[in-house]
Scaffold this active site. Structure first.
Site, PDB file in Angstrom:
ATOM      1  N   TRP A 240      39.403  43.181  39.452  1.00 52.40           N
ATOM      2  CA  TRP A 240      39.944  41.705  39.628  1.00 52.40           C
ATOM      3  C   TRP A 240      40.896  41.644  41.037  1.00 52.40           C
ATOM      4  O   TRP A 240      41.403  42.729  41.350  1.00 52.40           O
ATOM      5  CB  TRP A 240      40.671  41.443  38.576  1.00 52.40           C
ATOM      6  CG  TRP A 240      41.125  39.987  38.769  1.00 52.40           C
ATOM      7  CD1 TRP A 240      40.792  38.675  39.166  1.00 52.40           C
ATOM      8  CD2 TRP A 240      42.773  39.515  38.563  1.00 52.40           C
ATOM      9  NE1 TRP A 240      41.290  37.661  39.331  1.00 52.40           N
ATOM     10  CE2 TRP A 240      42.409  38.089  38.829  1.00 52.40           C
ATOM     11  CE3 TRP A 240      43.967  40.115  37.929  1.00 52.40           C
ATOM     12  CZ2 TRP A 240      43.779  37.262  38.494  1.00 52.40           C
ATOM     13  CZ3 TRP A 240      44.836  39.086  37.873  1.00 52.40           C
ATOM     14  CH2 TRP A 240      44.715  37.820  38.071  1.00 52.40           C
TER      15      TRP A 240
ATOM     16  N   ASP B 250      43.606  45.206  29.893  1.00 52.34           N
ATOM     17  CA  ASP B 250      43.836  43.845  30.486  1.00 52.34           C
ATOM     18  C   ASP B 250      42.588  43.369  29.780  1.00 52.34           C
ATOM     19  O   ASP B 250      41.547  43.643  29.841  1.00 52.34           O
ATOM     20  CB  ASP B 250      43.539  43.770  32.110  1.00 52.34           C
ATOM     21  CG  ASP B 250      43.649  42.279  32.582  1.00 52.34           C
ATOM     22  OD1 ASP B 250      44.174  41.440  31.836  1.00 52.34           O
ATOM     23  OD2 ASP B 250      43.258  42.156  33.596  1.00 52.34           O
TER      24      ASP B 250
ATOM     25  N   LYS C 133      40.581  31.622  29.715  1.00 53.12           N
ATOM     26  CA  LYS C 133      39.061  31.588  29.642  1.00 53.12           C
ATOM     27  C   LYS C 133      38.414  31.417  28.187  1.00 53.12           C
ATOM     28  O   LYS C 133      37.691  30.590  28.102  1.00 53.12           O
ATOM     29  CB  LYS C 133      38.092  32.831  29.683  1.00 53.12           C
ATOM     30  CG  LYS C 133      38.837  33.644  31.212  1.00 53.12           C
ATOM     31  CD  LYS C 133      38.508  33.346  32.618  1.00 53.12           C
ATOM     32  CE  LYS C 133      39.419  33.669  33.649  1.00 53.12           C
ATOM     33  NZ  LYS C 133      38.830  33.630  34.724  1.00 53.12           N
TER      34      LYS C 133
HETATM   35  C1  LIG Z   1      40.549  40.633  34.892  1.00 52.06           C
HETATM   36  C2  LIG Z   1      41.569  39.744  35.037  1.00 52.06           C
HETATM   37  N1  LIG Z   1      42.621  39.627  34.518  1.00 52.06           N
HETATM   38  C3  LIG Z   1      43.465  38.722  34.769  1.00 52.06           C
HETATM   39  C4  LIG Z   1      42.975  37.382  35.134  1.00 52.06           C
HETATM   40  C5  LIG Z   1      44.303  36.348  34.946  1.00 52.06           C
HETATM   41  O1  LIG Z   1      43.793  35.347  34.608  1.00 52.06           O
HETATM   42  P1  LIG Z   1      45.078  34.100  34.121  1.00 52.06           P
HETATM   43  O2  LIG Z   1      46.149  34.266  35.036  1.00 52.06           O
HETATM   44  O3  LIG Z   1      44.343  32.552  34.589  1.00 52.06           O
HETATM   45  O4  LIG Z   1      44.924  34.169  32.822  1.00 52.06           O
HETATM   46  C6  LIG Z   1      41.779  37.069  35.399  1.00 52.06           C
HETATM   47  C7  LIG Z   1      41.258  35.860  35.966  1.00 52.06           C
HETATM   48  O5  LIG Z   1      40.479  35.778  36.511  1.00 52.06           O
HETATM   49  C8  LIG Z   1      40.786  38.447  35.530  1.00 52.06           C
HETATM   50  O6  LIG Z   1      39.448  38.116  35.658  1.00 52.06           O
END
Ligand SMILES: Cc1ncc(COP(=O)(O)O)c(C=O)c1O
Ligand SMILES: Cc1ncc(COP(=O)(O)O)c(C=O)c1O
Lengths: 424, 401
Positions: free
Chosen positions: A152, A233, A274
């Site tokens: 990411w 994660d 999500k």
């Molecule tokens: C792998 C991964 N980790 C963490 C996140 C964090 O998302 P959020 O802060 O919106 O929960 C994302 C969002 O796209 C992600 O793809």
């Protein structure tokens, strides 16, 4: 010493050193969205943003979430401050949901019983990653983390900004569009002992390619042997199989290893962005599995000490929705069904796209192995740019397509465009 | 087995939290909570929801904007209305970014200043207890000077001037724009002007913390006077805004960081830097509270309701202060209590000693902070007499000196 301002008044008022701030690079994905918005082609497709869209290309509110909001609007009066790490109810529901899912995780249940899991509400997944990064910076002996290549876009920045050093471990073979498992194992084995290692629980972002249970076994053996600290994660729980209770194999296995004393501690960053569609409400959690109940208490107090000077306490709109859904069996099963249908749609368009792609000169089989919100096409940056300029198809230049931007109405157009671009 | 966390010690909790817990457990019918800094309605309800907020929530339910990711700078309507509330207009030279309430906006401001080389942050005492942690968290120096004169029960303007004159240039002064927490003692217009003069002459940098806008005068515009004055003097500064109190949005975490720069070329770089800081910490500030605040500030009907709500809150606080003073006069309580009416807003630095405040809890179930801060919102028509009689009794039984 006498200090006297010799500057003329008007300059003195402007002494702030704004001029020294360099322009930070814009977020790539948002840049794409902006370009998309300006495009007047009626056939344009946005495959940049990692948020779900329905079959007509519209964002949705999960029906179960909407129901929970209705309940809250009727009942809720309480806006007063919640705790620094969220409400007890939120912590308990989330901890139970993840570590004791459907009563099928005996080790997790035992860890909960022993008070060894600290769960804190955070500002979605990003916030939980940042909190654990700051925490490790302060209290962990190792000050480095290894993350998969690719990963990411924000991971490295979050960790390095917190003062950890970040390095990559091999993950993906771009030539063959497949997991690069041999090198993955090798590069993990080469990492310094006790390093922190970031693991994507499922639906690896951006490749969509996950490890099989057997492969996880091998990786976990290396982790144990090298005393690495696993940082998991989990941003897409449920998007691999359609069920959040199935996508949690890695966590269950880790809990067993903790119970067996093979891996003493680990941490989990989790987000409802999500799988409940709560993106903008910023709802997530950090859980740290401690060695003992008393250590868990100490960790919890340090998390509070860390969060308080950053933003005091987390926002409750999303967390109340989560609490409401998890405390009502009907709503819970509705949510599970909502999520299943969202993932079902993604799988349908994935298959459709696969069918329509021209396979004479290009092997698209990786599409069928990938899971989650994304397909990692393997297209080159030039090809992606050509798609954008000639066909108004917007994606990031690493060739990652967010498939939720694809639907019945545009899948033919998209497949044609891709077929044209790879023909050359 | 050794663990990476084995050496970790439990860190102590904020003392106010213990007080909150004790207060919650106490079920005495006469209990009064004047501790935590949240507004309570006339009926003593801390869960008071502003009618305009309620209406905005209903609106959002009907016309659901969904929960999509917003922009990293923040929701556009929110930013523009937040600017208007602070500046009375949308100045082209202010870079504004949505933040996780007032705390998050201060954190952004401090991080930004740190990134351009500011290190020394001056805080007048007594003050909000989180400043020290916030400043040290970003790796800067927390430096105290006296803001309040306990003898005269007013701003120690000489000490403030001295601190301003002696601080190295490029120091940052964090000043509360209105409803000073915990003393309730604000700077007069003349005092502000004096302070601005020194700041401008000496090349200091000013951060406004505005967490109670509207709760002093009952009018958000009047309560923004200091910031608007600084703007009209063409000063560069940052204003950190919170809707926790003046919209009762506490846990929804709506806030904003406004950076005022007079070199327009800097505006984009400032915004981009703030966004970069946010991105590595939270990505986005939460949407829901900001959506409510935006609606309340842009829909004419809700705007009107909010103005009335704030006015009602301001008047109630003023009225309860007056009643309290009347009781102290009537009871001939030892000491001078007149300052209660000279102050405005939630807080009244009562001069009650630590011992007296402990006894108030023990004997009368009245919970104030041990530093003597009383949140007058905890008082109302039906308990103000009991409160004053209790204070009277305690002050007689355990004299201050
Ligand atoms: C792998 C991964 N980790 C963490 C996140 C964090 O998302 P959020 O802060 O919106 O929960 C994302 C969002 O796209 C992600 O793809
Ligand atoms: C002086 C002061 N500044 C800032 C804040 C920040 O509050 P929040 O982060 O809830 O908006 C508070 C809250 O008590 C305060 O008293």
């Amino acid at each position: 010493m006498l200090r006297r301002s010799t500057r003329p008044f008007s300059v003195a008022t402007r002494l702030a050193k704004w001029n020294e701030i360099p322009l930070a690079p814009p977020d790539k994905i948002l840049g794409i969205s902006e370009a998309f918005q300006k495009d007047t082609n009626s056939k344009k497709i946005n495959l940049g943003v990692g948020a779900y869209r329905d079959n007509s290309g519209k964002p949705i509110v999960f029906p179960s979430v909407k129901k929970a909001e209705t309940v809250l609007l009727e009942k809720e009066t309480d806006k007063e401050y919640t705790g620094i790490i969220g409400s007890k109810k939120y912590q308990d529901s989330v901890r139970n949901f993840i570590f004791n899912n459907s009563g099928k995780d005996a080790s997790g249940a035992q860890l909960i019983k022993e008070g060894r899991i600290v769960t804190a509400q955070t500002i979605s997944g990003t916030g939980s990653l940042r909190v654990i990064a700051d925490f490790l910076k302060r209290f962990n002996s190792a000050q480095n983390i290894i993350v998969p290549k690719p990963t990411w876009a924000n991971h490295v920045a979050v960790f390095t900004d917190a003062g950890l050093s970040a390095d990559f471990y091999a993950y993906y073979d771009k030539e063959n569009n497949d997991l690069d498992f041999a090198n993955l194992k090798k590069s993990i084995s080469d990492a310094a002992d006790e390093s922190v290692i970031l693991l994507h629980a499922c639906c690896h972002n951006p490749t969509g390619m996950d490890l099989t249970p057997e492969q996880w076994e091998e990786v976990l053996a290396i982790i144990e042997q090298k005393k690495l600290f696993p940082l998991v994660d989990m941003a897409y729980q449920g998007f691999a199989s359609g069920s959040p209770y199935k996508d949690i194999g890695l966590i269950r296995r880790l809990n067993e290893l903790v119970q067996e004393g093979k891996i003493p501690t680990y941490a989990l960053c989790q987000s409802f962005a999500k799988n409940m569609g709560l993106y903008g409400e910023r709802t997530g959690s950090i859980s740290i599995i401690a060695e003992s109940g008393s250590q868990a208490k100490a960790i919890e107090s340090q998390l509070k000490k860390l969060i308080r000077p950053m933003y005091s306490n987390p926002p409750i709109h999303g967390s109340r929705i989560v609490e409401t859904i998890f405390s009502d069996e009907n709503l819970l099963s509705e949510w599970l069904a909502d999520l299943d249908s969202v993932v079902g749609r993604l799988n349908v368009v994935r298959d459709k796209l696969y069918q329509k792609l021209d396979k004479t000169n290009y092997n698209w089989d990786h599409l069928l192995k990938q899971r989650g919100m994304f397909i990692y096409t393997g297209l080159s940056a030039e090809q992606v740019i050509e798609l954008r300029e000639k066909y108004s198809v917007y994606a990031t230049e690493d060739g990652r397509f967010s498939i939720s931007g694809v639907n019945e109405h545009n899948v033919d157009y998209l497949a044609d465009a891709i077929n044209q671009v790879i023909k050359k | 087995m050794p663990s990476v966390f084995s050496g970790l010690e439990e860190s102590s909790v904020d003392p106010i939290i213990n007080l909150m817990i004790a207060c919650k457990k106490d079920d005495h019918p006469n209990k009064i909570d004047v501790s935590v800094g949240v507004y309570q309605s006339e009926s003593g309800d801390p869960h008071y929801v502003f009618p305009c907020v309620r209406a905005a929530k209903e609106h959002l339910m009907e016309k659901d904007p969904g929960h999509c990711y917003t922009l990293m700078t923040g929701i556009a309507d929110y930013l523009s209305s937040a600017q208007k509330t602070i500046f009375g207009a949308n100045p082209s030279n202010v870079a504004s970014v949505q933040a996780v309430a007032g705390s998050g906006s201060l954190h952004l401001a401090f991080s930004l200043l740190k990134s351009i080389g500011y290190k020394d942050f001056y805080i007048g005492t007594p003050s909000w207890s989180n400043y020290r942690g916030m400043i040290e968290h970003v790796g800067c120096n927390y430096i105290e000077y006296p803001y309040y004169n306990y003898e005269t029960r007013s701003v120690d303007i000489e000490a403030v001037k001295k601190a301003l004159n002696e601080a190295p240039s490029k120091s940052v002064f964090v000043l509360q724009a209105v409803c000073h927490n915990p003393t309730g003692c604000d700077l007069s217009h003349d005092q502000w002007s004096l302070i601005f003069d020194i700041i401008q002459q000496r090349g200091l940098f000013l951060v406004f913390d505005i967490a109670y806008q509207g709760l002093s005068s009952g009018d958000v515009n009047k309560d923004a006077w200091a910031i608007r004055e600084a703007y009209s003097r063409k000063m560069e500064f940052i204003a950190c805004q919170s809707y926790s109190k003046n919209l009762g949005l506490y846990s929804e975490r709506a806030g904003c960081t406004h950076v005022c720069t007079w070199d327009l070329a800097n505006q984009n770089t400032v915004t981009s830097k703030l966004v970069a800081i946010s991105r590595n910490e939270v990505s986005f500030a939460p949407a829901f509270g900001a959506r409510i605040a935006a609606l309340v500030q842009t829909d004419p009907r809700l705007q009107q309701m909010w103005a009335e709500d704030v006015l009602r809150v301001g008047s109630r606080l003023q009225d309860v202060r007056k009643q309290a003073l009347d009781w102290f006069v009537k009871l001939q309580t030892p000491g001078d209590w007149s300052h209660i009416l000279e102050l405005a807003g939630l807080f009244w630095f009562s001069g009650i000693t630590q011992l007296q405040s402990e006894k108030l809890i023990e004997e009368y179930h009245i919970y104030a902070l041990s530093n003597g801060r009383v949140n007058v919102a905890g008082l109302n028509n039906s308990n103000v007499e009991y409160f004053c009689r209790s204070v009277d009794a305690i002050v007689r039984k355990f004299p201050s000196n």
